[in-house]
Design a protein around this motif. Structure first.
Motif, short mmCIF file in Angstrom:
data_model
loop_
_atom_site.label_atom_id
_atom_site.label_comp_id
_atom_site.label_asym_id
_atom_site.label_seq_id
_atom_site.Cartn_x
_atom_site.Cartn_y
_atom_site.Cartn_z
N VAL A 268 0.83 -1.17 -0.05
CA VAL A 268 -0.09 -0.04 0.00
C VAL A 268 0.98 1.26 -0.09
CG1 VAL A 268 -1.68 1.49 0.99
CG2 VAL A 268 -1.87 -1.29 1.04
N ARG A 269 0.73 1.99 -1.01
CA ARG A 269 1.62 3.24 -1.07
C ARG A 269 0.91 4.74 -0.95
NH1 ARG A 269 5.70 2.22 -4.68
NH2 ARG A 269 6.42 4.29 -4.19
N ALA A 270 -0.33 4.51 -1.32
CA ALA A 270 -1.24 5.86 -0.91
C ALA A 270 -2.62 5.55 -0.65
CB ALA A 270 -0.94 6.88 -2.25
N THR A 271 -3.41 6.23 0.21
CA THR A 271 -4.77 5.66 0.38
C THR A 271 -5.40 7.08 0.99
OG1 THR A 271 -6.15 3.99 1.56
CG2 THR A 271 -4.17 4.92 2.71
N ASP A 272 -6.78 6.94 0.76
CA ASP A 272 -7.90 7.57 1.41
C ASP A 272 -8.91 6.43 1.74
OD1 ASP A 272 -9.47 7.65 -1.07
OD2 ASP A 272 -10.20 9.79 -0.42
N THR A 273 -10.05 7.36 2.03
CA THR A 273 -11.34 6.49 2.31
C THR A 273 -12.04 5.77 1.24
OG1 THR A 273 -12.75 8.67 1.94
CG2 THR A 273 -11.85 7.98 4.52
N ARG A 274 -11.74 6.30 -0.01
CA ARG A 274 -12.44 5.70 -1.41
C ARG A 274 -11.24 4.96 -2.05
NH1 ARG A 274 -15.65 8.13 -6.47
NH2 ARG A 274 -15.46 6.19 -7.71
N PHE A 275 -10.14 5.44 -2.20
CA PHE A 275 -9.06 4.78 -3.08
C PHE A 275 -7.91 4.23 -2.42
CE2 PHE A 275 -11.29 7.98 -5.79
CZ PHE A 275 -11.67 7.26 -6.86
N THR A 276 -7.11 3.38 -2.89
CA THR A 276 -5.79 2.92 -2.45
C THR A 276 -4.96 2.45 -3.68
OG1 THR A 276 -6.87 1.95 -0.40
CG2 THR A 276 -4.71 1.30 -0.91
N GLU B 108 1.14 9.42 -4.83
CA GLU B 108 0.43 10.37 -4.18
C GLU B 108 -0.11 11.06 -5.27
OE1 GLU B 108 3.44 9.23 -3.21
OE2 GLU B 108 3.27 9.08 -1.06
N ARG B 109 0.39 11.22 -6.42
CA ARG B 109 0.04 12.23 -7.54
C ARG B 109 -1.16 11.81 -7.99
NH1 ARG B 109 5.49 13.55 -8.10
NH2 ARG B 109 5.86 11.97 -9.86
N LEU B 110 -1.19 10.19 -8.25
CA LEU B 110 -2.01 9.38 -8.79
C LEU B 110 -3.20 9.42 -7.77
CD1 LEU B 110 -3.40 7.38 -10.78
CD2 LEU B 110 -2.07 5.27 -9.69
N LEU B 111 -3.26 9.21 -6.73
CA LEU B 111 -4.38 9.33 -5.59
C LEU B 111 -5.02 10.80 -5.90
CD1 LEU B 111 -6.03 8.21 -3.43
CD2 LEU B 111 -4.26 8.98 -1.76
N ASP B 112 -4.16 11.73 -5.93
CA ASP B 112 -4.81 13.13 -6.08
C ASP B 112 -5.62 13.24 -7.23
OD1 ASP B 112 -3.89 14.52 -3.70
OD2 ASP B 112 -2.23 15.09 -4.43
N ALA B 113 -5.05 12.53 -8.68
CA ALA B 113 -5.76 12.58 -9.82
C ALA B 113 -7.18 11.94 -9.77
CB ALA B 113 -4.86 12.04 -10.86
N LEU B 114 -7.07 10.77 -8.99
CA LEU B 114 -8.29 9.87 -8.79
C LEU B 114 -9.69 10.80 -7.97
CD1 LEU B 114 -6.73 6.71 -7.85
CD2 LEU B 114 -8.11 6.88 -9.90
N LEU B 115 -8.94 11.42 -7.07
CA LEU B 115 -9.80 12.37 -6.20
C LEU B 115 -10.34 13.49 -6.90
CD1 LEU B 115 -7.82 11.92 -2.61
CD2 LEU B 115 -10.00 11.05 -3.29
N ARG B 116 -9.60 14.02 -7.50
CA ARG B 116 -10.12 15.34 -8.46
C ARG B 116 -11.07 14.78 -9.51
NH1 ARG B 116 -4.72 16.67 -9.11
NH2 ARG B 116 -4.46 16.01 -11.13
N HIS B 117 -10.81 13.68 -10.11
CA HIS B 117 -12.09 12.96 -11.05
C HIS B 117 -13.21 12.89 -10.14
CE1 HIS B 117 -13.54 10.51 -14.19
NE2 HIS B 117 -14.20 10.04 -13.21
N ALA B 118 -13.23 12.32 -9.02
CA ALA B 118 -14.48 11.96 -8.12
C ALA B 118 -14.98 13.14 -7.56
CB ALA B 118 -14.02 10.93 -6.80
N ASP B 119 -14.42 14.29 -7.44
CA ASP B 119 -14.82 15.39 -6.99
C ASP B 119 -15.43 16.44 -7.88
OD1 ASP B 119 -14.46 14.64 -4.35
OD2 ASP B 119 -12.42 15.70 -4.10
N ASN B 120 -15.13 15.89 -9.18
CA ASN B 120 -15.30 16.82 -10.65
C ASN B 120 -14.53 18.22 -10.64
OD1 ASN B 120 -17.33 14.96 -11.53
ND2 ASN B 120 -18.79 15.68 -10.14
N ALA B 121 -13.20 18.04 -10.01
CA ALA B 121 -12.47 19.14 -9.83
C ALA B 121 -11.61 19.18 -11.33
CB ALA B 121 -11.58 19.14 -8.86
N PRO B 122 -10.96 20.44 -11.38
CA PRO B 122 -10.24 20.51 -12.56
C PRO B 122 -9.15 19.75 -12.55
CG PRO B 122 -10.65 22.56 -11.96
CD PRO B 122 -11.11 21.56 -10.83
N GLY B 123 -8.46 19.15 -13.89
CA GLY B 123 -7.50 18.15 -13.76
C GLY B 123 -7.58 17.19 -14.87
N LEU B 124 -6.68 15.98 -14.64
CA LEU B 124 -6.84 14.97 -15.47
C LEU B 124 -7.92 14.14 -14.95
CD1 LEU B 124 -3.05 13.61 -15.37
CD2 LEU B 124 -4.23 14.73 -17.20
#
Length: 245
Positions: free
Chosen positions: A32-40, A85-101
């Motif tokens: 496990v390298r990066a995680t939050d409540t939805r994505f790991t 960590e950058r991959l996790l941030d990108a996943l969260l931006r998508h889930a939050d409909n925020a700008p980015g990849l």
């Protein structure tokens, strides 16, 4: 160790995981390298390759699947410091409909989440949460190592392609910063008809350094992600001015 079959338990950075599917890979351990409540985000050594070449997989608890991301080739630069960590941030931006990849777990190449076994090392672990950093912040970059892409209207600009933003150290006058980034865009594209950026596009915030990269220029990875709730009182924080693309 614990042995069980579950859908998607909470995991912490530093834990190791074996998946039940596919059965011919059930003996492989993932870290496990990066995680939050939805994505790991997890990685493991790539078979029959030199040490350090990694495979990755992403757990999406909400969808109940794991797999690679949906980008062309399904690759991500996970071997560089801060890549997971950058991959996790990108996943969260998508889930939050925020700008980015627009990054999520592939809809065509995924498996149901079935964790067969987990192992928690004795050493302390660090977990990324929506309100926490993935570890202690490092000292802020100084002017000598900032290595800007260019100086416009007296402001040294840097561009973050992952977060789709142009930024600079310090809090600058919004009108001057908007004009500087407009000049940067004109210089980059040679298009003098570009619509000028506006003061409302400018944001004053704070960032922290997460990693130093000796082999790269400028040599560090920073974050100002809102989910980390970075303020001027956060240890290691420094002021930045930015415009999101």
């Amino acid at each position: 160790m614990t042995t069980t079959t579950v859908t998607a338990p909470a995991l912490a950075v530093g834990e190791r995981v074996r998946f039940a599917r596919p059965s011919d890979e059930s003996t492989w351990w993932w870290d496990v390298r990066a995680t939050d409540t939805r994505f790991t985000v997890l990685t493991r050594q790539r078979p029959f390759r030199v040490k350090g070449e990694l495979l990755y997989t992403i757990i999406d608890r909400e969808r109940g699947v794991r797999g690679p991301c949906n980008l062309i080739g399904q690759g991500w630069d996970i071997e560089e410091p801060g890549g997971c960590e950058r991959l996790l941030d990108a996943l969260l931006r998508h889930a939050d409909n925020a700008p980015g990849l627009r990054v999520e777990v592939s809809h065509r190449n995924n498996l149901p989440i079935e964790i067969h076994e987990t192992h928690t090392p004795a050493s302390p672990v660090r977990t990324i949460t929506p309100s926490g950093l993935p570890g202690p912040a490092l000292p802020a970059p100084n002017a000598e190592e900032f290595a800007p892409l260019g100086t416009f209207r007296g402001i040294d600009l840097q561009e973050d392609l992952d977060d789709a933003a142009v930024w600079a150290l310090g809090h600058h006058d919004p009108a001057r910063f908007a004009a500087a980034v407009t000049d940067y865009d004109v210089d980059l594209t040679r298009d003098h008809l570009i619509q000028p950026l506006q003061v409302d596009d400018v944001e004053h915030t704070h960032a922290v350094v997460l990693h130093r990269i000796a082999s790269h220029d400028p040599g560090w990875v920073v974050t100002w992600a809102p989910r980390h709730q970075i303020t001027g009182t956060t240890p290691g924080a420094f002021p930045i001015t930015l415009i999101h693309r």
